[in-house]
Design a protein around this motif. Structure first.
Motif, PDB file in Angstrom:
ATOM      1  N   PRO A  81       0.862  -1.186   0.000  1.00 25.07           N
ATOM      2  CA  PRO A  81       0.000   0.000   0.000  1.00 25.07           C
ATOM      3  C   PRO A  81       0.894   1.231   0.000  1.00 25.07           C
ATOM      4  O   PRO A  81       2.019   1.185   0.492  1.00 25.07           O
ATOM      5  N   ASN A  82       0.408   2.310  -0.570  1.00 29.23           N
ATOM      6  CA  ASN A  82       1.223   3.510  -0.568  1.00 29.23           C
ATOM      7  C   ASN A  82       0.361   4.744  -0.389  1.00 29.23           C
ATOM      8  O   ASN A  82      -0.614   4.924  -1.094  1.00 29.23           O
ATOM      9  N   PRO A  83       0.720   5.573   0.582  1.00 28.34           N
ATOM     10  CA  PRO A  83      -0.091   6.759   0.797  1.00 28.34           C
ATOM     11  C   PRO A  83       0.198   7.853  -0.215  1.00 28.34           C
ATOM     12  O   PRO A  83       1.249   8.459  -0.176  1.00 28.34           O
ATOM     13  N   CYS A  84      -0.719   8.051  -1.106  1.00 22.27           N
ATOM     14  CA  CYS A  84      -0.743   9.155  -2.064  1.00 22.27           C
ATOM     15  C   CYS A  84       0.434   9.137  -3.042  1.00 22.27           C
ATOM     16  O   CYS A  84       1.589   9.248  -2.648  1.00 22.27           O
ATOM     17  N   LEU A  85       0.094   9.019  -4.307  1.00 17.09           N
ATOM     18  CA  LEU A  85       1.119   9.070  -5.356  1.00 17.09           C
ATOM     19  C   LEU A  85       1.159  10.442  -6.013  1.00 17.09           C
ATOM     20  O   LEU A  85       1.900  10.657  -6.966  1.00 17.09           O
ATOM     21  N   GLY A  86       0.349  11.380  -5.507  1.00 20.43           N
ATOM     22  CA  GLY A  86       0.418  12.751  -6.007  1.00 20.43           C
ATOM     23  C   GLY A  86      -0.192  12.935  -7.387  1.00 20.43           C
ATOM     24  O   GLY A  86       0.294  13.733  -8.183  1.00 20.43           O
ATOM     25  N   CYS A  87      -1.261  12.180  -7.677  1.00 21.19           N
ATOM     26  CA  CYS A  87      -1.971  12.391  -8.945  1.00 21.19           C
ATOM     27  C   CYS A  87      -3.461  12.217  -8.667  1.00 21.19           C
ATOM     28  O   CYS A  87      -4.158  11.475  -9.356  1.00 21.19           O
ATOM     29  N   CYS A  88      -3.932  12.909  -7.626  1.00 22.05           N
ATOM     30  CA  CYS A  88      -5.273  12.707  -7.075  1.00 22.05           C
ATOM     31  C   CYS A  88      -6.378  13.081  -8.049  1.00 22.05           C
ATOM     32  O   CYS A  88      -7.520  12.667  -7.876  1.00 22.05           O
ATOM     33  N   PRO A 135      -8.335   6.264  -9.326  1.00 24.84           N
ATOM     34  CA  PRO A 135      -7.282   5.669  -8.504  1.00 24.84           C
ATOM     35  C   PRO A 135      -6.001   5.399  -9.300  1.00 24.84           C
ATOM     36  O   PRO A 135      -6.036   5.247 -10.510  1.00 24.84           O
ATOM     37  N   ALA A 136      -4.903   5.339  -8.540  1.00 26.70           N
ATOM     38  CA  ALA A 136      -3.598   5.253  -9.182  1.00 26.70           C
ATOM     39  C   ALA A 136      -2.755   4.135  -8.579  1.00 26.70           C
ATOM     40  O   ALA A 136      -2.937   3.761  -7.414  1.00 26.70           O
ATOM     41  N   LEU A 137      -1.847   3.609  -9.369  1.00 23.63           N
ATOM     42  CA  LEU A 137      -0.848   2.686  -8.841  1.00 23.63           C
ATOM     43  C   LEU A 137       0.459   2.894  -9.596  1.00 23.63           C
ATOM     44  O   LEU A 137       0.482   3.468 -10.686  1.00 23.63           O
ATOM     45  N   MET A 138       1.539   2.453  -8.981  1.00 20.26           N
ATOM     46  CA  MET A 138       2.847   2.570  -9.600  1.00 20.26           C
ATOM     47  C   MET A 138       3.482   1.186  -9.626  1.00 20.26           C
ATOM     48  O   MET A 138       3.365   0.442  -8.655  1.00 20.26           O
ATOM     49  N   ILE A 139       4.111   0.840 -10.729  1.00 20.94           N
ATOM     50  CA  ILE A 139       4.915  -0.386 -10.766  1.00 20.94           C
ATOM     51  C   ILE A 139       6.335   0.034 -11.125  1.00 20.94           C
ATOM     52  O   ILE A 139       6.552   0.623 -12.198  1.00 20.94           O
ATOM     53  N   ASP A 140       7.258  -0.218 -10.224  1.00 20.06           N
ATOM     54  CA  ASP A 140       8.645   0.261 -10.371  1.00 20.06           C
ATOM     55  C   ASP A 140       8.623   1.774 -10.653  1.00 20.06           C
ATOM     56  O   ASP A 140       8.165   2.520  -9.829  1.00 20.06           O
ATOM     57  N   GLU A 141       9.050   2.195 -11.861  1.00 18.45           N
ATOM     58  CA  GLU A 141       9.088   3.626 -12.154  1.00 18.45           C
ATOM     59  C   GLU A 141       7.876   4.086 -12.959  1.00 18.45           C
ATOM     60  O   GLU A 141       7.809   5.254 -13.356  1.00 18.45           O
ATOM     61  N   LEU A 189       3.985   5.017 -13.612  1.00 15.47           N
ATOM     62  CA  LEU A 189       2.752   5.451 -12.947  1.00 15.47           C
ATOM     63  C   LEU A 189       1.552   5.134 -13.830  1.00 15.47           C
ATOM     64  O   LEU A 189       1.577   5.406 -15.037  1.00 15.47           O
ATOM     65  N   TYR A 190       0.512   4.541 -13.242  1.00 19.48           N
ATOM     66  CA  TYR A 190      -0.733   4.281 -13.965  1.00 19.48           C
ATOM     67  C   TYR A 190      -1.860   5.006 -13.257  1.00 19.48           C
ATOM     68  O   TYR A 190      -2.019   4.868 -12.048  1.00 19.48           O
ATOM     69  N   THR A 191      -2.638   5.795 -14.027  1.00 19.76           N
ATOM     70  CA  THR A 191      -3.703   6.586 -13.411  1.00 19.76           C
ATOM     71  C   THR A 191      -5.052   6.227 -14.011  1.00 19.76           C
ATOM     72  O   THR A 191      -5.113   5.599 -15.069  1.00 19.76           O
ATOM     73  N   ASP A 192      -6.130   6.657 -13.332  1.00 19.99           N
ATOM     74  CA  ASP A 192      -7.502   6.318 -13.739  1.00 19.99           C
ATOM     75  C   ASP A 192      -7.607   4.819 -14.010  1.00 19.99           C
ATOM     76  O   ASP A 192      -8.167   4.393 -15.027  1.00 19.99           O
ATOM     77  N   VAL A 193      -7.040   4.023 -13.128  1.00 21.02           N
ATOM     78  CA  VAL A 193      -6.984   2.583 -13.357  1.00 21.02           C
ATOM     79  C   VAL A 193      -8.331   1.940 -13.002  1.00 21.02           C
ATOM     80  O   VAL A 193      -8.932   2.276 -11.991  1.00 21.02           O
ATOM     81  N   THR A 194      -8.787   1.056 -13.856  1.00 19.99           N
ATOM     82  CA  THR A 194      -9.988   0.269 -13.562  1.00 19.99           C
ATOM     83  C   THR A 194      -9.589  -1.203 -13.522  1.00 19.99           C
ATOM     84  O   THR A 194      -8.576  -1.580 -14.128  1.00 19.99           O
ATOM     85  N   PRO A 195     -10.360  -2.043 -12.802  1.00 21.03           N
ATOM     86  CA  PRO A 195      -9.970  -3.451 -12.669  1.00 21.03           C
ATOM     87  C   PRO A 195      -9.737  -4.139 -14.014  1.00 21.03           C
ATOM     88  O   PRO A 195      -8.823  -4.963 -14.140  1.00 21.03           O
ATOM     89  N   ASP A 196     -10.511  -3.778 -15.045  1.00 21.60           N
ATOM     90  CA  ASP A 196     -10.359  -4.459 -16.335  1.00 21.60           C
ATOM     91  C   ASP A 196      -9.043  -4.119 -17.047  1.00 21.60           C
ATOM     92  O   ASP A 196      -8.668  -4.768 -18.007  1.00 21.60           O
ATOM     93  N   LYS A 197      -8.346  -3.077 -16.578  1.00 20.38           N
ATOM     94  CA  LYS A 197      -7.065  -2.728 -17.215  1.00 20.38           C
ATOM     95  C   LYS A 197      -5.884  -3.466 -16.581  1.00 20.38           C
ATOM     96  O   LYS A 197      -4.762  -3.423 -17.107  1.00 20.38           O
ATOM     97  N   LEU A 198      -6.123  -4.098 -15.425  1.00 21.34           N
ATOM     98  CA  LEU A 198      -5.002  -4.645 -14.656  1.00 21.34           C
ATOM     99  C   LEU A 198      -4.223  -5.726 -15.395  1.00 21.34           C
ATOM    100  O   LEU A 198      -2.998  -5.716 -15.413  1.00 21.34           O
TER     101      LEU A 198
END
Lengths: 154, 424
Positions: free
Chosen positions: A118-125, A129-135, A137-146
C-alpha cells in the motif's frame, strides 16, 4: 562486504556531506539498488563502512517504508490507498489484484514477480485511482485494465 | 488573467530547457538581483509582496528569511526546497517540478542569495520519478550556464545545488523532520526553538520553503511586489495552484488569483459534481484540514478567509466528499493514514491515532457504541495543538473534529442501525 561499485557510489555521497554517518540513507538506497533488498549482512556492511553500529543503521533502515528489510519480488506494485483514491474506489482495484495475483498487501507472488504494497498518495489525485509499478505510474486505473498492465512485466 | 507560474507549462509539451526558459525571460530576475540588489533588499521585496508559504502553514516568506543571521553568520548556510508533497489529496508541486524546473531553480538561487546560502537541496519524494530525471538535467544545465557553482555570473556569489530523493514517510514533509532525513537520521521532528533559520541542517542557518513558494520569487523580483499583490483577489499576494479531486466531473489543477471561492472552483473549474451526486463537504487544503460544507461554498480560498470559516487553506488542493460516500469511512481512511505515518516520537500521536483508527473502523463495521463518540471527541482534545511534538496529530484531528460536528447524524446512524448506511 560492499562491492567496489557500491563503495564508489557511497564515497560520492560522503564527499558532499559534512560527515560519513550522514550518508547512511543514501548508502542503504545504493545497496538496495544493487541487491534488491537490504538483508542483515548488508546492514552490517553499511555500518562498518560508515563507522556506525548495526543497530544505528537498522533504526534508520526500518524507519523508511521504501527501504526493504525483507526480500521483495522483481517488481514492486505500489497501490495508493489514501483519500482521493478511496473516494474513487481503490478498494475495487485491491480486490481485483488479490484475485489476479493471489497476494495481499505485503505479499509476494509465488513466482517472485510482484510484491504488492500500500502507498499513501502518489500525487496524482485528479487521476485517481492510481498505482505505480517500479518507475511507471498508472492513473484512472480500472480493474479491467489490470491484466494488460501486469503483462508488461516479466 | 495572469498565470505567472504555469504560463509556460503545457501538458503535451516537455518542460522548457534552459535556453527556452531564458528566451521567455527566465533567469533575468536572478541577473537583475545579482547586479542591482543587496540580500536585504531581496528579502524586503518578497516581504512586501505578502507572499505566504504555499506548503500549508502560510507564513510570510520574506519575514521567514529575515530571521537568518547575516553578519558573521555560521557557515555553510542552507536553502532547501521541500518537494516532498505527501499530503494526501495534494498534487500541485508535481506540475511545477515536471513542468517548469528552471523556474524552481531560479527561485531557489534568488532565495539563496537573499540569505547568502552556500548550499541548496531539493528534497524530492520518491514517487516523482519523472521530476527527478528532469531536475537532474536542469540542475546540470544551470551549472553549465554559470547560474550555479562558484562566482555566479561573475557576481562573487556562489551556490551549490543537490537533488535528494526520499525513501517514503509523510513525516519528511515536516520542516525539522526533513532536516533530520537529510542528515541521514530517522525523520522525527525537532524541538523548536531553536528554529531552523538559526540552527537547521547540520546545526547551521537554514531556510526550508515549499516548491510553489520558490516559484513565485522570480516573478516578484521581475515585476515587483505591487504587481504580485495586484494579481490576487485577497490580501495574500499572488496566484495559487488550486486542485480538486473526488467525484467531480473534471478533477484537476488550475493556477488562479488567490482568493477564488470554493463554489467557483467546484462549479466552474471542476465542472460540478458527477451526475446524481451532491456536494456534502470538502477538505479545502489536503488531508489535515477541517471539513467545510455547503454553507461555506462562497468562502474565498485564501489563508484568512478559510481560517475564519474554521479550516485551513493548507495546500489549496481540495478533496470533495459527495453524498454517496460514507463520511465515517472517509475519516477512517484519513486516520489510518495518519496512524501509519506517525513517527512514534511522542506518545499522544503514537498511541492515540491507532486508537482513533480502531474506533472508527468498529463504527464503520456496525460494531460501534454510543460511548465511542465520546472517545473520539476526547482524542480531538488530547491530540490537539499543544499536546504533541509536531503538527501531525493536531492536523489529523482537524478532519475528525469537523466531521463529528458536521456529520454527527451519520456517526449516530452507524451506531443505531449497527451497520454502515452507505455500504449496504
Amino acid at each position: 562486504m560492499l562491492t567496489p561499485d557500491e563503495k564508489h557510489e557511497i564515497d560520492h555521497e560522503i564527499s558532499i556531506l559534512p560527515h560519513r554517518k550522514a550518508a547512511v540513507i543514501e548508502a542503504l538506497k545504493i545497496v538496495q539498488q544493487h541487491r534488491g533488498w537490504v538483508n542483515d549482512e548488508s546492514v552490517g556492511a553499511v555500518a562498518d563502512y560508515l563507522d556506525m553500529s548495526p543497530a544505528e543503521v537498522d533504526s534508520v533502515a526500518t524507519f523508511y517504508n521504501l527501504i526493504f528489510r525483507k526480500p521483495v519480488g522483481r517488481h514492486i506494485i505500489l497501490l495508493c490507498d489514501s483519500i482521493s483514491c478511496y473516494v474513487m474506489g481503490y478498494q475495487k482495484l485491491y480486490a481485483a489484484i488479490q484475485d489476479q495475483l493471489q497476494i495481499k498487501f505485503g505479499g509476494t507472488t509465488s513466482d517472485k514477480k510482484f510484491t504488492l504494497l500500500p502507498n499513501p498518495c502518489l500525487g496524482c489525485c485528479d487521476r485517481a485511482p492510481a498505482l505505480m509499478i517500479d518507475e511507471d505510474l498508472y492513473t484512472d486505473v480500472t480493474p479491467d485494465k489490470l491484466a494488460e498492465i501486469f503483462s508488461k512485466y516479466s | 488573467m495572469e498565470r505567472p507560474l504555469t504560463e509556460h507549462i503545457h501538458p503535451n509539451r516537455p518542460a522548457l530547457n534552459l535556453k527556452e526558459y531564458e528566451a521567455v525571460g527566465g533567469y533575468a530576475a536572478l541577473k537583475k538581483v545579482l547586479k542591482d540588489s543587496s540580500p536585504k533588499q531581496v528579502q524586503q521585496a518578497v516581504q512586501d509582496s505578502n507572499l505566504k508559504g504555499r506548503g500549508g502553514a502560510g507564513f510570510n516568506t520574506g519575514m521567514k528569511w529575515s530571521f537568518v543571521p547575516m553578519d558573521n553568520a555560521p557557515r555553510p548556510k542552507y536553502i532547501i526546497a521541500n518537494a516532498d508533497e505527501m499530503e494526501p489529496g495534494t498534487f500541485k508541486d508535481r506540475l511545477l517540478l515536471e513542468g517548469s524546473p528552471h523556474q524552481l531553480i531560479e527561485g531557489m538561487i534568488i532565495a539563496g542569495y537573499a540569505i547568502q546560502a552556500d548550499i541548496s537541496y531539493i528534497f524530492l519524494r520518491f514517487a516523482y520519478k519523472d521530476a527527478a530525471k528532469i531536475l537532474r538535467k536542469s540542475i546540470q544545465e544551470a551549472y553549465d550556464a554559470g547560474y550555479l557553482g562558484k562566482n555566479i555570473q561573475g557576481s562573487g556569489y556562489s551556490l551549490e545545488m543537490y537533488l535528494h530523493t526520499g525513501v517514503g514517510r509523510y513525516m519528511c514533509g515536516e520542516e525539522t523532520a526533513l532536516l533530520n532525513a537529510l542528515e541521514g537520521k530517522r525523520a522525527t521532528p525537532r524541538a523548536k526553538p531553536p528554529f531552523p533559520q538559526v540552527s537547521g541542517l547540520f546545526g547551521k542557518p537554514t531556510i526550508v520553503n515549499n516548491v510553489e513558494t520558490f516559484c513565485c520569487v522570480p516573478h516578484i523580483i521581475a515585476k515587483g511586489a505591487e504587481w504580485f499583490k495586484s494579481i490576487s483577489k485577497s490580501e495574500d499576494g499572488g496566484t495559487k495552484l488550486y486542485g480538486v479531486s473526488g467525484k467531480v466531473n473534471k478533477p484537476g489543477l488550475w493556477e488562479l488569483p488567490m482568493g477564488v471561492t470554493i463554489r467557483e472552483l467546484i462549479e466552474e473549474h471542476a465542472g460540478g459534481m458527477k451526475n446524481g451526486l451532491k456536494f456534502k463537504g470538502a477538505l479545502p487544503g489536503g488531508a489535515s484540514t477541517d471539513f467545510l460544507t455547503e454553507q461555506h461554498l462562497d468562502v474565498k480560498m485564501d489563508f484568512k478567509s478559510v481560517a475564519a470559516a474554521g479550516s485551513r487553506l493548507g495546500t489549496g488542493t481540495m478533496i470533495v466528499l459527495d453524498d454517496a460516500t460514507c463520511p465515517v469511512g472517509f475519516v477512517h481512511n484519513l486516520q489510518h493514514f495518519f496512524a501509519q505515518e506517525s513517527c512514534g516520537w511522542c506518545t499522544p500521536c503514537r498511541e492515540g491515532l491507532p486508537w482513533v483508527e480502531k474506533v472508527l473502523l468498529s463504527l464503520e463495521n456496525g460494531e460501534g457504541k454510543k460511548e465511542d463518540l465520546d472517545i473520539l471527541h476526547m482524542h480531538t482534545k488530547f491530540l490537539g495543538p499543544g499536546n504533541t511534538f509536531c503538527a501531525l496529530a493536531p492536523g489529523a484531528m482537524e478532519p475528525l473534529e469537523s466531521a463529528l460536528k458536521y456529520f454527527a447524524d451519520d456517526f449516530e446512524k452507524h451506531i443505531r442501525d449497527k451497520k454502515c448506511p452507505y455500504h449496504n
